[in-house]
Design an enzyme around this catalytic site. Structure first.
Site, mmCIF file in Angstrom:
data_model
loop_
_atom_site.group_PDB
_atom_site.id
_atom_site.type_symbol
_atom_site.label_atom_id
_atom_site.label_comp_id
_atom_site.label_asym_id
_atom_site.label_seq_id
_atom_site.Cartn_x
_atom_site.Cartn_y
_atom_site.Cartn_z
ATOM 1 N N HIS A 148 -3.533 7.066 1.840
ATOM 2 C CA HIS A 148 -3.864 5.786 1.196
ATOM 3 C C HIS A 148 -5.247 5.382 1.689
ATOM 4 O O HIS A 148 -5.545 5.475 2.883
ATOM 5 C CB HIS A 148 -2.812 4.741 1.586
ATOM 6 C CG HIS A 148 -3.288 3.344 1.366
ATOM 7 N ND1 HIS A 148 -3.744 2.910 0.144
ATOM 8 C CD2 HIS A 148 -3.428 2.292 2.227
ATOM 9 C CE1 HIS A 148 -4.131 1.650 0.256
ATOM 10 N NE2 HIS A 148 -3.941 1.257 1.505
ATOM 11 N N CYS A 154 0.819 -1.226 0.000
ATOM 12 C CA CYS A 154 0.000 0.000 0.000
ATOM 13 C C CYS A 154 0.849 1.271 0.000
ATOM 14 O O CYS A 154 0.353 2.345 -0.324
ATOM 15 C CB CYS A 154 -0.951 -0.007 1.183
ATOM 16 S SG CYS A 154 -2.141 -1.349 1.057
ATOM 17 N N ASN A 200 -10.149 -0.357 -1.310
ATOM 18 C CA ASN A 200 -8.700 -0.211 -1.144
ATOM 19 C C ASN A 200 -8.019 -0.772 -2.397
ATOM 20 O O ASN A 200 -8.071 -1.977 -2.639
ATOM 21 C CB ASN A 200 -8.284 -0.979 0.115
ATOM 22 C CG ASN A 200 -6.786 -0.936 0.381
ATOM 23 O OD1 ASN A 200 -5.988 -0.629 -0.505
ATOM 24 N ND2 ASN A 200 -6.402 -1.266 1.602
HETATM 25 O O1 UT7 Z 1 -3.915 -0.978 3.430
HETATM 26 C C1 UT7 Z 1 -3.752 -1.872 4.458
HETATM 27 C C2 UT7 Z 1 -4.797 -2.895 4.227
HETATM 28 N N1 UT7 Z 1 -5.516 -3.353 5.325
HETATM 29 C C3 UT7 Z 1 -6.156 -2.576 6.231
HETATM 30 O O2 UT7 Z 1 -6.064 -1.390 6.277
HETATM 31 C C4 UT7 Z 1 -7.016 -3.334 7.185
HETATM 32 C C5 UT7 Z 1 -7.132 -2.691 8.531
HETATM 33 N N2 UT7 Z 1 -8.147 -3.410 9.280
HETATM 34 C C6 UT7 Z 1 -9.463 -3.203 9.065
HETATM 35 O O3 UT7 Z 1 -9.824 -2.375 8.238
HETATM 36 C C7 UT7 Z 1 -10.439 -3.981 9.898
HETATM 37 O O4 UT7 Z 1 -9.749 -4.776 10.808
HETATM 38 C C8 UT7 Z 1 -11.394 -4.854 9.052
HETATM 39 C C9 UT7 Z 1 -12.357 -3.988 8.257
HETATM 40 C C10 UT7 Z 1 -10.606 -5.748 8.111
HETATM 41 C C11 UT7 Z 1 -12.230 -5.760 9.943
HETATM 42 O O5 UT7 Z 1 -12.926 -4.974 10.871
HETATM 43 P P1 UT7 Z 1 -12.923 -5.351 12.409
HETATM 44 O O6 UT7 Z 1 -13.750 -4.350 13.080
HETATM 45 O O7 UT7 Z 1 -11.492 -5.509 12.848
HETATM 46 O O8 UT7 Z 1 -13.687 -6.705 12.392
HETATM 47 P P2 UT7 Z 1 -13.200 -8.172 12.877
HETATM 48 O O9 UT7 Z 1 -12.231 -8.748 11.907
HETATM 49 O O10 UT7 Z 1 -12.802 -8.065 14.318
HETATM 50 O O11 UT7 Z 1 -14.542 -8.965 12.790
HETATM 51 C C12 UT7 Z 1 -15.694 -8.632 13.587
HETATM 52 C C13 UT7 Z 1 -16.808 -9.596 13.249
HETATM 53 C C14 UT7 Z 1 -16.379 -11.061 13.297
HETATM 54 O O12 UT7 Z 1 -17.474 -11.797 13.784
HETATM 55 P P3 UT7 Z 1 -17.511 -12.274 15.354
HETATM 56 O O13 UT7 Z 1 -16.291 -13.114 15.516
HETATM 57 O O14 UT7 Z 1 -17.467 -10.997 16.131
HETATM 58 O O15 UT7 Z 1 -18.809 -13.013 15.427
HETATM 59 C C15 UT7 Z 1 -16.163 -11.424 11.847
HETATM 60 O O16 UT7 Z 1 -16.369 -12.798 11.585
HETATM 61 O O17 UT7 Z 1 -17.263 -9.380 11.902
HETATM 62 C C16 UT7 Z 1 -17.217 -10.600 11.158
HETATM 63 N N3 UT7 Z 1 -16.887 -10.282 9.774
HETATM 64 C C17 UT7 Z 1 -17.812 -9.963 8.859
HETATM 65 N N4 UT7 Z 1 -19.154 -9.860 8.931
HETATM 66 C C18 UT7 Z 1 -19.803 -9.484 7.813
HETATM 67 C C19 UT7 Z 1 -15.656 -10.218 9.193
HETATM 68 N N5 UT7 Z 1 -15.782 -9.867 7.908
HETATM 69 C C20 UT7 Z 1 -17.102 -9.696 7.669
HETATM 70 C C21 UT7 Z 1 -17.858 -9.321 6.541
HETATM 71 N N6 UT7 Z 1 -19.190 -9.228 6.648
HETATM 72 N N7 UT7 Z 1 -17.269 -9.041 5.364
#
Ligand code: UT7
Length: 335
Positions: free
Chosen positions: A262, A116, A292
């Site tokens: 970014h 990125c 992204n």
């Molecule tokens: O350029 C660098 C690239 N990467 C980034 O910048 C990523 C930085 N991180 C993020 O943006 C966030 O961590 C994410 C958007 C990827 C994820 O958000 P989060 O608030 O950290 O969610 P999480 O991974 O902790 O997941 C929360 C819940 C989980 O369910 P439980 O375990 O709480 O029941 C996941 O299974 O959301 C669930 N989940 C989804 N639900 C619906 C994960 N992905 C999805 C989805 N749709 N696509």
């Protein structure tokens, strides 16, 4: 001797025509528009069309726009610096394919990854070549086709909803004008976190061939991301590297006209905006439309900001990135 600087004289971008909304993603995985918008700010992204779009082809379209805007002929380009983590071939890099499409056989090309932060790293490389006097005109590109890498099942939903396809480009030219130039660039990396966001296979350090039925069965060709670790480091490093660029030039956040971060996640951008105490008109976000796009996200955003009249002569513009590696980087520009 008068010092040589570099300035951005042309910008361009290309995105594939197919729009994939959050609702469209529910055909592939258990997700929702509400979840994606709340966690990332993304409303839609573009996916490439097989047979029409290639990584180098998209970069060529973006580059042609940047070349036109700079008012130069493609033949005045001395060097191409091309950032991507999703090249058309394993090797040679997509810079060779784009050079061929632009009819620039013989000039130097450099392929980089840097994820990125790829575009800011590429811009810095171009800036050094111009300042040293070696080249006068450099084409800098970021281009990504992510959609063919994504695991679009439930298993991959934490990653698949974030990424999109597209390309952006900039023409850098030598200048002696101290008032309109790239002021400085700042590059960082920390390999201790390499596996927090990575694609393991295909890799060379394997027992036997680099792609086997076992490698395919293991599924390590999918993007693996520790989302919360990336998020936590990103918010710290973004603020740090923006401050570093301002401090290096004796400036403060109040002096900034526009921050183009970014486009990783709207919550990361909002957090950085808050930390830097920037009003809404001093930060540019278009993640809502494109998701992204990794190395392409900054040049796409910068081009749109320019087209919307949000980048004007004399403005102080900061580009900042954070991503896999980890890498983080910034560029401060007096437009
Ligand atoms: O350029 C660098 C690239 N990467 C980034 O910048 C990523 C930085 N991180 C993020 O943006 C966030 O961590 C994410 C958007 C990827 C994820 O958000 P989060 O608030 O950290 O969610 P999480 O991974 O902790 O997941 C929360 C819940 C989980 O369910 P439980 O375990 O709480 O029941 C996941 O299974 O959301 C669930 N989940 C989804 N639900 C619906 C994960 N992905 C999805 C989805 N749709 N696509």
């Amino acid at each position: 001797m008068t010092p040589i600087y570099s300035k951005i004289s042309g910008l361009g971008f290309y995105v594939p025509e197919t729009i994939i909304t959050n609702d469209d993603l529910t055909q592939y995985m258990d997700t929702s528009d509400a979840w994606i918008q709340e966690r990332t700010g993304i409303k839609q992204r573009r996916w490439f069309t097989y047979g029409k779009d290639t990584n180098a082809g998209m970069a060529t379209a973006a580059s042609r726009m940047a070349i036109d805007q700079a008012g130069i002929s493609a033949t005045s380009v001395d060097l191409i610096v091309y950032a991507t983590i999703t090249p058309d071939y394993y090797f040679p890099g997509s810079a060779f394919l784009m050079q061929r499409e632009l009819g620039l056989e013989g000039i130097a090309v450099i392929d980089i990854r840097q994820q990125c932060s790829g575009f800011v790293y590429a811009l810095s490389i171009a800036d050094q070549f111009i300042k040293s006097g070696m080249y006068k005109t450099v084409l800098v590109v970021g281009s990504e086709i992510q959609s063919s890498l994504l695991n679009k099942s439930n298993e991959g939903r934490g990653v698949a909803v974030i990424f999109g396809d597209g390309a952006g480009a900039a023409i850098l030219q030598a200048t002696n004008d101290v008032n309109h130039r790239i002021l400085s660039t700042h590059l960082h990396a920390d390999g201790r976190f390499a596996e927090e966001l990575y694609v393991q296979d295909p890799g060379s350090s394997r027992d036997g061939r680099w792609i086997t039925e076992a490698t395919i069965a293991e599924g390590n060709y999918n993007v693996t991301m520790n989302g919360s670790a990336v998020f936590k480091h990103a918010v710290i490093r973004f603020a740090e590297v923006i401050s570093e660029s301002l401090l290096a030039n004796g400036l403060t956040p109040d002096d900034l006209s526009l921050l183009v971060p970014h486009q990783a996640n709207i919550r990361i951008s909002n957090y950085v905006q808050q930390q830097m105490n920037l009003p809404d008109e001093k930060i540019f976000n278009n993640i809502q439309q494109y998701g992204n796009t990794t190395a392409a996200s900054i040049p796409i955003a910068l081009t749109e900001a320019f087209e919307q009249g949000r980048v004007k002569p004399g403005d102080l513009v900061c580009l900042a990135a954070f991503g896999s590696g980890f890498t983080w980087a910034s560029a401060l520009i007096r437009w």
